[in-house]
Scaffold this active site. Structure first.
Site, PDB file in Angstrom:
ATOM      1  NE  ARG A 233       6.240   6.902   5.028  1.00 10.17           N
ATOM      2  CZ  ARG A 233       6.307   8.112   4.484  1.00 10.17           C
ATOM      3  NH1 ARG A 233       6.801   9.116   5.193  1.00 10.17           N
ATOM      4  NH2 ARG A 233       5.898   8.312   3.244  1.00 10.17           N
ATOM      5  CD  GLU A 262       1.261   7.907  10.072  1.00  3.04           C
ATOM      6  OE1 GLU A 262       0.757   8.294   8.989  1.00  3.04           O
ATOM      7  OE2 GLU A 262       2.458   8.050  10.331  1.00  3.04           O
ATOM      8  CG  HIS A 281       2.329  11.264   7.933  1.00  4.84           C
ATOM      9  ND1 HIS A 281       2.391   9.916   7.693  1.00  4.84           N
ATOM     10  CD2 HIS A 281       3.240  11.825   7.076  1.00  4.84           C
ATOM     11  CE1 HIS A 281       3.280   9.661   6.744  1.00  4.84           C
ATOM     12  NE2 HIS A 281       3.810  10.809   6.357  1.00  4.84           N
TER      13      HIS A 281
END
Length: 327
Positions: A233, A262, A281
């Site tokens: 993360r 994001e 991601h």
């Protein structure tokens, strides 16, 4: 009742399950990426929402515009974009899914590592531009892999590193010598992990305890030729400190799949730094995993409609009070 499946920008939800099999009269809608600006209008009349991981922030502000929302399903069993107390206070049940094939994140981490040490993106770009040879890469054999976290993913990282002939070291707050011995990993102190690693890869859950766990001091302890990889993360690493370390070349490079915000803002420094390798991601986002998560999301909706929610991440406050009052 209305159900919205959002952030399905790969259009896999309809392939994963037959949503028409839900109870009669349910209006199912599918949307690609939904921005924070679009969410209030798109979801205002929805009773149920299925969202992908950390794509749209469900906070108190958005919930004010979603008076009918009663079920929110997310990929995985944790999602930093969900304000769970606010959802519980509004009477929303939050359910999750499994992660699927977790080795996918390990595969990506090694893709980032190999891309950086072998200069693969630069080599490809140089050849496409008419050149030949972008620089001299490095090997991994005999080098040291440092793991911040030695859970399931960290253990898989260790095995691959050992297959490359790397020495593996690890640290986390509660890591034991027994766990390390089982995996053939050397337990080190926190400072030593950063100082001794040629490649440092992060595999920890994000929480208030791990926020900014990798800060200026930790980055400052790393070698100038070391690389940092984060597929966990974004906020585990102090982003401003990492930008400074990359700009000053106090570390060689960073491979990043996760970020504080994001999607990554268009003007973010990471986009222009030459010593970053960036992905969006995608660690656990393989085709197989996304299909599996949508199948489980479908099951979550079915179970909630039947009055028996499964894989509950957070229950409405009213339900908690009832459960607490039971003799």
């Amino acid at each position: 009742m209305r159900l919205a499946v959002i952030n399905d920008y790969l259009d896999l939800a309809r392939e994963a399950a037959d949503w028409a099999r839900l109870a009669p009269g349910i209006d199912v809608r599918f949307h690609g990426r939904v921005s924070e600006a679009e969410a209030p209008q798109l979801l205002a009349d929805c009773d149920m929402v299925v969202t992908a991981r950390e794509e749209t922030r469900f906070d108190a502000g958005l919930l004010e515009h979603l008076p009918q929302l009663r079920l929110l399903v997310t990929h995985g069993m944790s999602n930093a974009a969900l304000d769970l107390p606010a959802l519980a206070a509004r009477g929303v049940t939050v359910c999750g899914t499994g992660l699927g094939f977790t080795m996918a994140t390990v595969e990506l981490a090694w893709g980032l590592i190999l891309g950086l040490v072998k200069h693969i993106p630069a080599e490809d770009r140089t050849i496409r531009e008419g050149g030949w040879g972008a620089g001299l890469g490095r090997g991994l054999t005999g080098r040291r892999l440092g793991l911040l976290g030695l859970g399931g993913l960290g253990a898989d990282m260790a095995r691959v590193g050992q297959a490359f002939g790397m020495e593996v070291i690890a640290w986390s707050e509660n890591l034991t010598q027994q766990r390390c011995a089982e995996l053939g990993v050397r337990l080190v102190g926190r400072e030593a992990l950063f100082a001794e690693s040629d490649v440092l890869s992060i595999h920890m859950r994000f929480s208030s305890r791990t926020r900014s766990l990798v800060g200026r001091a930790e980055l400052g302890a790393m070698r100038p030729d070391a690389i940092l990889v984060n597929t966990s993360r974004g906020p585990i690493v102090d982003e401003a400190a990492l930008v400074d370390a990359l700009r000053s070349r106090s570390i060689a490079a960073a491979g990043l799949d996760v970020f504080d915000r994001e999607p990554l803002p268009p003007d973010h420094p990471f986009r222009s730094l030459p010593n970053t390798l960036l992905t969006s991601h995608i660690g656990g986002r393989t085709r197989e995993n996304i299909l599996a998560r949508y199948r489980e999301a479908f099951e979550d909706v079915q179970a909630w409609l039947a009055g028996h929610p499964i894989r509950v991440v957070a229950a409405p406050l009213a339900e908690r009070h009832v459960a607490t009052a039971q003799p």
